[in-house]
Structures are given as C-alpha cells and as structure tokens.
Design an enzyme around this catalytic site. Structure first.
Site, PDB file in Angstrom:
ATOM      1  N   HIS A 116     -12.285 -38.281  75.844  1.00  0.00           N
ATOM      2  CA  HIS A 116     -12.536 -39.142  74.687  1.00  0.00           C
ATOM      3  C   HIS A 116     -13.561 -40.204  75.079  1.00  0.00           C
ATOM      4  O   HIS A 116     -13.388 -40.905  76.074  1.00  0.00           O
ATOM      5  CB  HIS A 116     -11.231 -39.781  74.208  1.00  0.00           C
ATOM      6  CG  HIS A 116     -10.313 -38.786  73.557  1.00  0.00           C
ATOM      7  ND1 HIS A 116      -8.972 -38.694  73.841  1.00  0.00           N
ATOM      8  CD2 HIS A 116     -10.580 -37.820  72.636  1.00  0.00           C
ATOM      9  CE1 HIS A 116      -8.447 -37.722  73.107  1.00  0.00           C
ATOM     10  NE2 HIS A 116      -9.391 -37.171  72.374  1.00  0.00           N
TER      11      HIS A 116
ATOM     12  N   GLU B 105     -12.918 -44.034  76.138  1.00  0.00           N
ATOM     13  CA  GLU B 105     -11.956 -44.320  77.204  1.00  0.00           C
ATOM     14  C   GLU B 105     -12.706 -44.483  78.531  1.00  0.00           C
ATOM     15  O   GLU B 105     -12.599 -43.680  79.446  1.00  0.00           O
ATOM     16  CB  GLU B 105     -10.890 -43.201  77.222  1.00  0.00           C
ATOM     17  CG  GLU B 105     -10.138 -43.171  75.880  1.00  0.00           C
ATOM     18  CD  GLU B 105      -9.312 -41.913  75.607  1.00  0.00           C
ATOM     19  OE1 GLU B 105      -9.187 -41.055  76.509  1.00  0.00           O
ATOM     20  OE2 GLU B 105      -8.786 -41.781  74.479  1.00  0.00           O
TER      21      GLU B 105
ATOM     22  N   ARG C   4     -14.809 -41.652  69.542  1.00  0.00           N
ATOM     23  CA  ARG C   4     -13.813 -40.879  70.300  1.00  0.00           C
ATOM     24  C   ARG C   4     -14.215 -39.410  70.499  1.00  0.00           C
ATOM     25  O   ARG C   4     -14.027 -38.832  71.562  1.00  0.00           O
ATOM     26  CB  ARG C   4     -12.480 -40.950  69.543  1.00  0.00           C
ATOM     27  CG  ARG C   4     -11.399 -39.961  69.975  1.00  0.00           C
ATOM     28  CD  ARG C   4     -10.139 -40.193  69.144  1.00  0.00           C
ATOM     29  NE  ARG C   4      -9.152 -39.133  69.231  1.00  0.00           N
ATOM     30  CZ  ARG C   4      -8.035 -39.211  69.962  1.00  0.00           C
ATOM     31  NH1 ARG C   4      -7.793 -40.254  70.709  1.00  0.00           N
ATOM     32  NH2 ARG C   4      -7.155 -38.219  69.950  1.00  0.00           N
TER      33      ARG C   4
ATOM     34  N   HIS D 102      -7.011 -39.802  80.520  1.00  0.00           N
ATOM     35  CA  HIS D 102      -7.296 -40.545  79.281  1.00  0.00           C
ATOM     36  C   HIS D 102      -6.887 -42.008  79.475  1.00  0.00           C
ATOM     37  O   HIS D 102      -6.390 -42.398  80.515  1.00  0.00           O
ATOM     38  CB  HIS D 102      -6.491 -39.937  78.117  1.00  0.00           C
ATOM     39  CG  HIS D 102      -6.940 -38.576  77.696  1.00  0.00           C
ATOM     40  ND1 HIS D 102      -7.628 -38.341  76.535  1.00  0.00           N
ATOM     41  CD2 HIS D 102      -6.809 -37.359  78.288  1.00  0.00           C
ATOM     42  CE1 HIS D 102      -7.898 -37.056  76.420  1.00  0.00           C
ATOM     43  NE2 HIS D 102      -7.409 -36.426  77.475  1.00  0.00           N
TER      44      HIS D 102
ATOM     45  N   GLU E 127      -2.579 -41.375  80.955  1.00  0.00           N
ATOM     46  CA  GLU E 127      -3.096 -42.419  80.057  1.00  0.00           C
ATOM     47  C   GLU E 127      -3.115 -43.667  80.919  1.00  0.00           C
ATOM     48  O   GLU E 127      -2.075 -44.257  81.204  1.00  0.00           O
ATOM     49  CB  GLU E 127      -2.153 -42.622  78.861  1.00  0.00           C
ATOM     50  CG  GLU E 127      -2.264 -41.533  77.797  1.00  0.00           C
ATOM     51  CD  GLU E 127      -3.126 -41.968  76.610  1.00  0.00           C
ATOM     52  OE1 GLU E 127      -4.349 -42.135  76.806  1.00  0.00           O
ATOM     53  OE2 GLU E 127      -2.577 -42.144  75.531  1.00  0.00           O
TER      54      GLU E 127
HETATM   55  O1  DDK Z   1      -5.201 -36.915  72.962  1.00  0.00           O
HETATM   56  C1  DDK Z   1      -4.411 -37.846  72.761  1.00  0.00           C
HETATM   57  O2  DDK Z   1      -4.190 -38.265  71.633  1.00  0.00           O
HETATM   58  C2  DDK Z   1      -3.741 -38.516  73.929  1.00  0.00           C
HETATM   59  C3  DDK Z   1      -4.704 -39.071  74.885  1.00  0.00           C
HETATM   60 SE1  DDK Z   1      -5.907 -40.338  74.071  1.00  0.00          SE
HETATM   61  C4  DDK Z   1      -2.879 -37.575  74.707  1.00  0.00           C
HETATM   62  C5  DDK Z   1      -1.866 -36.872  73.875  1.00  0.00           C
HETATM   63  C6  DDK Z   1      -0.841 -36.126  74.735  1.00  0.00           C
HETATM   64  C7  DDK Z   1      -1.345 -34.928  75.397  1.00  0.00           C
HETATM   65  C8  DDK Z   1      -1.785 -33.915  74.394  1.00  0.00           C
HETATM   66  N1  DDK Z   1      -1.783 -32.626  74.935  1.00  0.00           N
HETATM   67 ZN    ZN Z   2      -7.959 -39.756  75.182  1.00  0.00          ZN
HETATM   68 ZN    ZN Z   3      -5.230 -42.327  74.961  1.00  0.00          ZN
END
Ligand code: DDK
Ligand code: ZN
Ligand code: ZN
Length: 416
Positions: free
Chosen positions: A175, A178, A233, A303, A377
C-alpha cells in the site's frame, strides 16, 4: 533569470501536489448500533477517507475508527458526530502540518539515508549499489515491470553456497501510503549484510537460507504518494468504464477473491480489481512465488499501521490447518519484538484480529502451500498513523528485525 525559473518550477510542483491544509484525522468509538450506522451513513454521503478500518461497512460496536476528513466536510462531520454523542478524539489537527512534520530528520544527506524516507528513484539506485557492493551476500533480479513501467527489483540476501537453499519471501510497500514499510525492507537488507559474521543468529540464517526481499511492491503508487497525493493506497492502473484509478493489491489475489471485505467499485479504496491478479504487480509477484514455491517456506508481507501480526485466514472465519503452530510462532515473534522497546503487538488470524478481507497475498500464499504466511502491521496505533515521523524509523526497524529473525530462525529449525 535562473532564480525566476527555479521559483516557477517550485510553484508548479507545489500546485500539483495535493495539500491537506485544515484537514483532520478523527478517532471515533461507536458504542451502539446507532453509532455504527451513523458512521456508515456518513461514509455514504460525505467523502471521507477511512484510515482504520479501511472501509465503513465493517465498522462494529466497540471498534476504534480513524477517519481522515477533508476540510470542506469537517464542519458537517463534526456536527453529526457531536449530535450522536459519540466519543470523538482529534488524532491529527492539521494533516498538512503532519505531512510536513513526518520528515523530521534534519540531517543533510545527499541521496539514500536509512533514517529518512527515500523516494523510489533513491531506493532503486540503492538496490543496485548495495547488491553490487555485497556480491557474496546479495544478488538482484527484476521480476517484472509495474503498470507504469518501473522495474520491480528483488534482492536475494543469503550466503552464496552453490546449493539450493530454503527461503523466506518478504515484501514491503504493498500500500503506497504505508511509508514505514519500504524503510523496513531497506533496513533489513542493510542489517543482514552488516551483521553477517558478527551476529550469530543472522550468520546462521544467511548460511542456511535466503531472503527474497522486494523493497517496494506498489512502486507506481509509492511514487504517486511522493509527487501527488500522500494518502494514496492503491495501484495506479486505469479501470475500464470508470474514471477512478487503481486497485487494492491486497484484495487482488486469488484467495476467496472479492467475496468479503473488498469492493467491486473501482472508486473504492478496497477495489478488488477486474479479476484475481488483474494488476501486473500482483501477477509478477505471484508468478515468482509459484515458480519458486518448492523452496519458499515463509511469506511475509509488511504493512502499517496498527501493530499487529496476522496470519490466515482473512477471507473466512475458519481456522488454518496449522493454526496452533502459526499462533505460537506469532506469540514468539511479537514477544521478541516487544523485548526491545516494549512495543505491544496483537496477533491472530486476520478475519478475527483486524477484519475479514478476501484476496490478500498472505491467504493466497498459505493456500499455495507456504505454511508460515504472515502480515505485519507496523507502528503506530494511530498517533501518527501513516505519517510516522522519521525519528521512529530506527526503533521501528530494530524491533521488527527481532520478529522477522525469530520467524526465520523458527523456519530454519522446522523445515518441511
Ligand atoms: O490490507 C489490509 O487491509 C490490511 C493491511 Se493495510 C491487512 C488485512 C489483513 C490481511 C489480509 N490478508
Ligand atoms: Zn497495507
Ligand atoms: Zn494497514
């Protein structure tokens, strides 16, 4: 004359860049179903940018919701929230001030600096030079080009032994906004080569395995956050039949694709794309992993923000076959991370720990047979959100190194 020309160029550059003067990031905590529906109603009628969670329809009672509100909407949104007597906290009072404040490393460096945010050109040059400076530990290949034609540089970090080694694949910059994540991938490569031979754990890791590191997956989006819109994003591909640009690459993989927590609207920030791997960047990454599937034992995707370590599944509530092992490795990795500065991470399957979201690269890699699939994250929990100041790059990267090394060491000891 030269000065005038320069001033003119600066003026053009300033005008083209989205500015966020007077915009705010608010944190609300819905305590009733009515509060939840007010937030959802708000997102339908007003253009607000969801930071966490990434869309309104998954907001639930008790959740912490961070929303970026543009200046023209601020008065109306504040009134609505106030009337609902929901708890509202101002996380960022002026987004433009925060955008400028994140670059708080005032040291003068020409070109690359691990303690600063580097733009794509600088990262690309860095990738080339660090690999040629460390020929026995790093090799470099391009796994394909992005939509706008930029090369996706992949570094293979590990002692060259002449035999096939197991590997961990790690990507950053999925993204665009980030920014701490490409900074971490760069830090990881540097830390690996500079501690090889002195740090026993790193030496053992690089002797026994390879790390495939993709410092920036979504290069076009990342470049766009530097030149046009800091809060972008998605990818930058054109969508047929819509003037809205881009797909959410973490909704674009073939894992319950677009069934939950994703949108089929090209204007949404969680648009799943026209089909799985519709994005060339997703296809390039998936092709590389499919080709090297037999040696890749772990897939890590980095992320921000929220301080979480997630593992499959996110596209369904059902537990992964390796759930208890994934859980205990996550427990070990997050406690290693916390040991340095006390930073607390939550961990668990994506669907229950953050929100259900189909089409993620972690779920896809796991179902392909790569057992140790994790999504990080990174910092923080919302104080700065995506605008984490440069002064936090070093501590964030140092603590995250411990988690990645923990997972990699576990993988080396438990080859399958
Ligand atoms: O993609 C997302 O919304 C977040 C990171 Se910004 C991770 C969501 C969990 C893992 C999805 N496979
Ligand atoms: Zn992300
Ligand atoms: Zn995130």
């Amino acid at each position: 004359m030269k000065v005038l020309l320069l001033l003119g160029l600066v003026a053009v550059a300033l005008c083209e860049q989205t500015r966020f003067v007077g915009e705010r990031v608010l944190r609300v905590k819905p305590e009733t179903y009515e509060h939840v529906s007010i937030i959802q109603e708000l997102s339908r009628n007003v253009k607000v940018d969801f930071w966490r969670p990434d869309r309104a329809d998954i907001v639930t009672v008790g959740m912490t919701v961070d929303i970026h509100v543009p200046a023209p909407q601020l008065a109306m949104v504040s009134t609505i929230l106030h009337q609902s007597d929901m708890e509202v906290e101002v996380l960022i009072g002026d987004l433009q001030v925060a955008v400028e404040a994140q670059m708080n490393n005032k040291r003068f460096t020409k070109g690359h600096d691990y303690m600063k945010y580097n733009n794509w050109e600088t990262i690309n040059d860095w990738a080339i030079s660090i690999s040629s400076a460390n020929p026995d530990l790093i090799s470099r290949q391009v796994i394909g080009n992005t939509y706008e034609g930029r090369p996706m540089q992949l570094l293979t970090v590990g002692k060259k032994t002449g035999s096939v080694k197991p590997a961990v694949f790690m990507d950053c910059g999925f993204h665009a906004r980030e920014w701490i994540t490409p900074a971490f991938c760069q830090w990881f490569v540097q830390e690996a080569v500079s501690t090889y031979g002195s740090d026993a754990e790193m030496t053992n890791l690089l002797d026994k395995m390879d790390f495939f590191v993709l410092p920036v997956f979504n290069i076009d989006g990342y470049e766009y956050t530097w030149t046009r819109d800091r809060m972008w994003r998605k990818t930058r591909s054109k969508n047929s039949g819509s003037s809205c640009v881009g797909t959410d690459p973490n909704r674009n993989f073939d894992a319950g694709w677009c069934t939950v927590g994703a949108s089929s609207n090209p204007c949404s920030d969680t648009y799943c794309g026209s089909r799985p791997e519709s994005e060339i960047e997703s296809k390039n990454l998936a092709n590389f992993i499919r080709t090297n599937k037999s040696i890749i034992k772990s897939y890590l995707t980095v992320h921000s923000y929220s301080q979480l370590l997630l593992f499959p599944y996110s596209y369904k509530y059902g537990l992964a076959a390796d759930h208890s092992e994934l859980l205990s490795v996550a427990q070990g990795a997050t406690s290693a991370l916390r040991s340095l500065y006390g930073t607390k991470y939550q961990y668990g399957p994506g669907a229950v720990t953050i929100y259900p979201a189909a089409g993620g690269s972690d779920d896809w890699a796991y179902d392909l047979g790569i057992k140790y699939a994790y999504t990080f994250e990174l910092r923080d929990t919302g104080r700065y959100g995506f605008l984490l100041p440069e002064s936090e790059i070093k501590p964030t990267c140092e603590e995250t190194m411990l988690a990645v090394k923990y997972i990699a060491s576990y993988v080396v000891k438990n080859l399958y």
